[in-house]
Design a protein around this motif. Structure first.
Motif, PDB file in Angstrom:
ATOM      1  N   GLN A   1       0.507  -1.369  -0.110  1.00  0.00           N
ATOM      2  CA  GLN A   1       0.240  -0.654  -0.180  1.00  0.00           C
ATOM      3  C   GLN A   1       0.960   1.593   0.147  1.00  0.00           C
ATOM      4  N   GLY A   2       2.289   1.478   0.269  1.00  0.00           N
ATOM      5  CA  GLY A   2       2.897   2.265   0.183  1.00  0.00           C
ATOM      6  C   GLY A   2       3.765   2.727   1.759  1.00  0.00           C
ATOM      7  N   TYR A   3       4.778   3.252   1.680  1.00  0.00           N
ATOM      8  CA  TYR A   3       4.864   3.724   2.787  1.00  0.00           C
ATOM      9  C   TYR A   3       6.308   4.606   3.217  1.00  0.00           C
ATOM     10  N   GLN A   4       6.164   5.529   3.639  1.00  0.00           N
ATOM     11  CA  GLN A   4       7.379   6.866   3.057  1.00  0.00           C
ATOM     12  C   GLN A   4       8.953   5.876   4.049  1.00  0.00           C
ATOM     13  N   LYS A   5       9.689   5.666   3.017  1.00  0.00           N
ATOM     14  CA  LYS A   5      11.139   4.986   3.057  1.00  0.00           C
ATOM     15  C   LYS A   5      12.020   6.009   3.819  1.00  0.00           C
ATOM     16  N   PRO A   6      12.599   5.273   5.971  1.00  0.00           N
ATOM     17  CA  PRO A   6      12.319   6.056   6.525  1.00  0.00           C
ATOM     18  C   PRO A   6      14.418   5.991   6.063  1.00  0.00           C
ATOM     19  N   GLN A   7      14.390   7.388   6.866  1.00  0.00           N
ATOM     20  CA  GLN A   7      15.877   7.691   6.832  1.00  0.00           C
ATOM     21  C   GLN A   7      16.803   8.412   8.304  1.00  0.00           C
ATOM     22  N   GLY A   8      15.790   7.271   8.824  1.00  0.00           N
ATOM     23  CA  GLY A   8      17.010   7.327  10.691  1.00  0.00           C
ATOM     24  C   GLY A   8      17.617   6.635  10.187  1.00  0.00           C
ATOM     25  N   SER A   9      19.737   6.044  10.654  1.00  0.00           N
ATOM     26  CA  SER A   9      20.142   5.274  10.696  1.00  0.00           C
ATOM     27  C   SER A   9      20.291   4.485  11.416  1.00  0.00           C
ATOM     28  N   ILE A  10      20.134   2.857  11.260  1.00  0.00           N
ATOM     29  CA  ILE A  10      20.193   2.963  12.408  1.00  0.00           C
ATOM     30  C   ILE A  10      21.709   1.805  12.242  1.00  0.00           C
ATOM     31  N   GLU A  11      22.579   1.551  12.543  1.00  0.00           N
ATOM     32  CA  GLU A  11      23.861   1.023  12.584  1.00  0.00           C
ATOM     33  C   GLU A  11      24.147  -0.445  12.951  1.00  0.00           C
ATOM     34  N   THR A  12      23.612  -1.800  12.596  1.00  0.00           N
ATOM     35  CA  THR A  12      23.616  -2.550  13.231  1.00  0.00           C
ATOM     36  C   THR A  12      23.704  -3.347  11.838  1.00  0.00           C
ATOM     37  N   LYS A  13      23.631  -5.284  12.198  1.00  0.00           N
ATOM     38  CA  LYS A  13      23.796  -6.740  11.449  1.00  0.00           C
ATOM     39  C   LYS A  13      22.379  -7.132  11.935  1.00  0.00           C
ATOM     40  N   VAL A  14      21.225  -7.427  10.938  1.00  0.00           N
ATOM     41  CA  VAL A  14      20.225  -7.879  10.855  1.00  0.00           C
ATOM     42  C   VAL A  14      20.426  -9.316  10.499  1.00  0.00           C
ATOM     43  N   THR A  15      19.614 -10.349  11.748  1.00  0.00           N
ATOM     44  CA  THR A  15      19.382 -11.623  10.438  1.00  0.00           C
ATOM     45  C   THR A  15      17.584 -11.512  10.514  1.00  0.00           C
ATOM     46  N   TYR A  16      16.785 -12.549   9.379  1.00  0.00           N
ATOM     47  CA  TYR A  16      15.565 -12.621   9.896  1.00  0.00           C
ATOM     48  C   TYR A  16      15.080 -13.616   9.910  1.00  0.00           C
ATOM     49  N   HIS A  17      14.495 -14.050  10.591  1.00  0.00           N
ATOM     50  CA  HIS A  17      13.354 -15.457  10.966  1.00  0.00           C
ATOM     51  C   HIS A  17      12.066 -15.380  10.440  1.00  0.00           C
ATOM     52  N   ASP A  18      11.700 -15.891  10.121  1.00  0.00           N
ATOM     53  CA  ASP A  18      11.076 -16.765   9.283  1.00  0.00           C
ATOM     54  C   ASP A  18       9.588 -17.189   9.967  1.00  0.00           C
ATOM     55  N   ALA A  19       8.613 -15.876  10.528  1.00  0.00           N
ATOM     56  CA  ALA A  19       8.189 -16.721  11.254  1.00  0.00           C
ATOM     57  C   ALA A  19       7.065 -17.731   9.752  1.00  0.00           C
ATOM     58  N   CYS A  20       6.902 -19.266  11.580  1.00  0.00           N
ATOM     59  CA  CYS A  20       6.308 -19.976  10.196  1.00  0.00           C
ATOM     60  C   CYS A  20       4.706 -19.853   9.394  1.00  0.00           C
ATOM     61  N   HIS A  21       3.951 -19.573  10.486  1.00  0.00           N
ATOM     62  CA  HIS A  21       2.849 -18.661  10.063  1.00  0.00           C
ATOM     63  C   HIS A  21       2.712 -17.531   9.467  1.00  0.00           C
ATOM     64  N   LEU A  22       3.698 -17.244   9.098  1.00  0.00           N
ATOM     65  CA  LEU A  22       3.863 -15.948   8.072  1.00  0.00           C
ATOM     66  C   LEU A  22       4.704 -16.383   6.328  1.00  0.00           C
ATOM     67  N   ALA A  23       5.353 -17.251   6.532  1.00  0.00           N
ATOM     68  CA  ALA A  23       6.172 -17.827   5.518  1.00  0.00           C
ATOM     69  C   ALA A  23       5.139 -18.965   4.742  1.00  0.00           C
ATOM     70  N   HIS A  24       5.041 -20.252   5.759  1.00  0.00           N
ATOM     71  CA  HIS A  24       4.077 -20.971   4.885  1.00  0.00           C
ATOM     72  C   HIS A  24       2.940 -20.471   5.326  1.00  0.00           C
ATOM     73  N   GLY A  25       2.224 -20.118   6.297  1.00  0.00           N
ATOM     74  CA  GLY A  25       0.886 -20.090   6.439  1.00  0.00           C
ATOM     75  C   GLY A  25       0.275 -18.835   5.830  1.00  0.00           C
ATOM     76  N   GLN A  26       1.125 -17.477   5.264  1.00  0.00           N
ATOM     77  CA  GLN A  26      -0.103 -16.510   4.336  1.00  0.00           C
ATOM     78  C   GLN A  26       1.393 -16.422   3.489  1.00  0.00           C
ATOM     79  N   GLY A  27       2.428 -16.950   3.643  1.00  0.00           N
ATOM     80  CA  GLY A  27       3.139 -16.901   1.806  1.00  0.00           C
ATOM     81  C   GLY A  27       3.963 -16.117   2.079  1.00  0.00           C
ATOM     82  N   VAL A  28       4.221 -14.921   3.066  1.00  0.00           N
ATOM     83  CA  VAL A  28       4.811 -13.535   3.456  1.00  0.00           C
ATOM     84  C   VAL A  28       6.276 -13.982   3.990  1.00  0.00           C
TER      85      VAL A  28
END
Length: 450
Positions: A317-344
């Motif tokens: 639907q659209g969102y403002q691209k954020p400008q505040g910098s967060i200097e960090t290394k992030v990994t992402y965990h796919d929650a089962c009911h998001l990835a497998h259940g909803q395809g997100v």
């Protein structure tokens, strides 16, 4: 108690599913037993037992439906040992809806083999007595806040009283987040958008979510209103019922579903935004509960069309691209009911990549279950612990944060971080986006005052 699998004589042809909502023949007959699901199933990978695999469970369900097996303890064990993570559905070339079959089978089991003793008492207290009633849940949250902030928690821990609890409950108490004031109480029913209103959306506040993770709900409200979405928080909404359905209490699940369907449809919104993967999946699957109820099946289908995970909603639907910098290394965990259940899958990663300073580090097997699975880590702590250990082996060592979109996963992964001596902070994806917006505002404010 023996859990050996004994089939009844094949001459018995009548189904042994005797109650309302039996597993749908169209679902289990679609399974061709190809075995593509085996390597995706956490319990099969841990045990190597066929009955602890999706294929094996579907076969058992079919056997009961054909009268070759009864609804007994041997059937109960593999059905309730399932994490209901839906990874098998992603792997299945035939599109077998294993999650729905498991939930329907659990409903039959709880009719045939009701819980007894302390298990029945705890289940009734929480599933019927607390979760469906916001006022009681908020009162319980208030008591927990007093426990945390009055010094009682520190006294209990130092005195050693905490050690009377089972080990897995001690581990959970150790990582319990600070209880927040619920959004339901802090905000009005309608929260106006900033600037021009693009859409009118509703927010599912959830049950445990609004007590244990009220800060995530608040971050969701801030992000939505900042991006031009008017947010409605219906006061008559209730717990989504996912925990009840997973536990085999379909009657209470249906009652809660009807309340939510009526509450959100009456709110007259474009979308119902959800920030908890398990809740979102349950809401989308409400039509499954009302096969024999034409009135609510139609309403449930209309309602399910409005459900959207917050990350998917913002990206589409659209969102403002954020400008505040967060200097960090992030990994992402796919929650089962998001990835497998909803395809997100891609949308949360897109949000994270749009945050300045964030360096994404992909996690191998990111969509492998963490072992939370609703209250599975309470009912099956040993298996949940093994699944969590496996999950933590995939988390990259160099990351500062592990991001995800489900509160149950957050608690489980936080427990994993503590258990394995890691330092990564566990966060909800929407919290990082909200923080970037806040840093952007702080920078502008500072520049304006200088």
């Amino acid at each position: 108690m023996s859990t050996s699998l004994k089939l009844e004589p094949p001459c018995q042809s009548k189904s042994n599913f005797l109650w309302e909502d039996p597993p749908d023949e169209n679902k289990f007959s679609a399974c061709v037993h190809c075995g593509m699901c085996l390597e995706s199933c956490p319990t099969y990978l841990e045990t190597g037992h066929e009955q602890q695999s999706p294929r094996g469970r579907v076969h058992l369900i079919k056997s009961v439906a054909e009268g070759k097996m009864t609804v007994n303890e041997a059937f109960e064990d593999p059905i309730f040992t399932c994490l209901d993570c839906r990874a098998c559905e992603t792997a299945c070339p035939s599109g077998v809806q294993v999650g729905a079959l498991i939930e329907e089978a659990r409903g039959q089991i709880r009719k045939a083999i009701p819980l007894k003793g302390w298990k029945a008492g705890i289940s009734k207290f929480f599933l019927r007595g607390v979760f469906p009633h916001p006022n009681r849940l908020h009162a319980l949250g208030g008591l927990m806040k007093v426990y945390q902030r009055s010094g009682m928690q520190s006294i209990v821990r130092k005195s050693g009283l905490i050690k009377v609890m089972p080990k897995h409950l001690q581990e959970m108490e150790a990582i319990m987040p600070a209880v927040q004031d619920p959004v339901m109480k802090k905000y009005p029913e309608v929260i106006v958008a900033k600037g021009e209103t693009k859409q009118r959306v509703a927010l599912l506040t959830g049950c445990v979510m609004d007590v244990m993770f009220g800060d995530i709900n608040e971050a969701t409200v801030r992000v939505l209103t900042r991006n031009g979405y008017e947010v409605v928080v219906p006061r008559s909404q209730r717990c989504c019922g996912a925990l009840h359905i997973h536990a085999g209490d379909r009657e209470e699940g249906k009652r809660l579903a009807k309340q939510n369907i009526d509450a959100f449809l009456a709110a007259d919104v474009d979308k119902v935004v959800v920030n908890a993967a398990g809740c979102g999946c349950a809401l989308k699957e409400y039509p499954e509960l009302f096969h024999h109820d034409p009135e609510y099946k139609e309403k449930a289908e209309q309602f399910a069309e409005k459900i959207e995970d917050v990350s998917k909603f913002l990206v589409e639907q659209g969102y403002q691209k954020p400008q505040g910098s967060i200097e960090t290394k992030v990994t992402y965990h796919d929650a089962c009911h998001l990835a497998h259940g909803q395809g997100v899958r891609n949308q949360p990663r897109e949000l994270l990549r749009d945050i300045p300073g964030v360096q994404m580090v992909e996690m191998p097997n990111a969509d492998r279950c963490c072992g939370s699975a609703g209250i599975y880590n309470l009912t099956n702590p040993e298996m949940a612990g093994k699944v969590l250990d496996e999950k933590m082996s995939f988390v990259p060592q160099e990351v500062d944060m592990i991001s995800m979109g489900n509160p149950g996963c957050m608690l489980q992964m936080t427990m994993g971080v503590a258990k394995h001596g890691r330092s990564a902070k566990v966060v909800h994806t929407i919290q990082l986006l909200d923080r970037s917006y806040q840093l952007e505002d702080e920078k502008r404010k500072g520049e304006g005052s200088s």
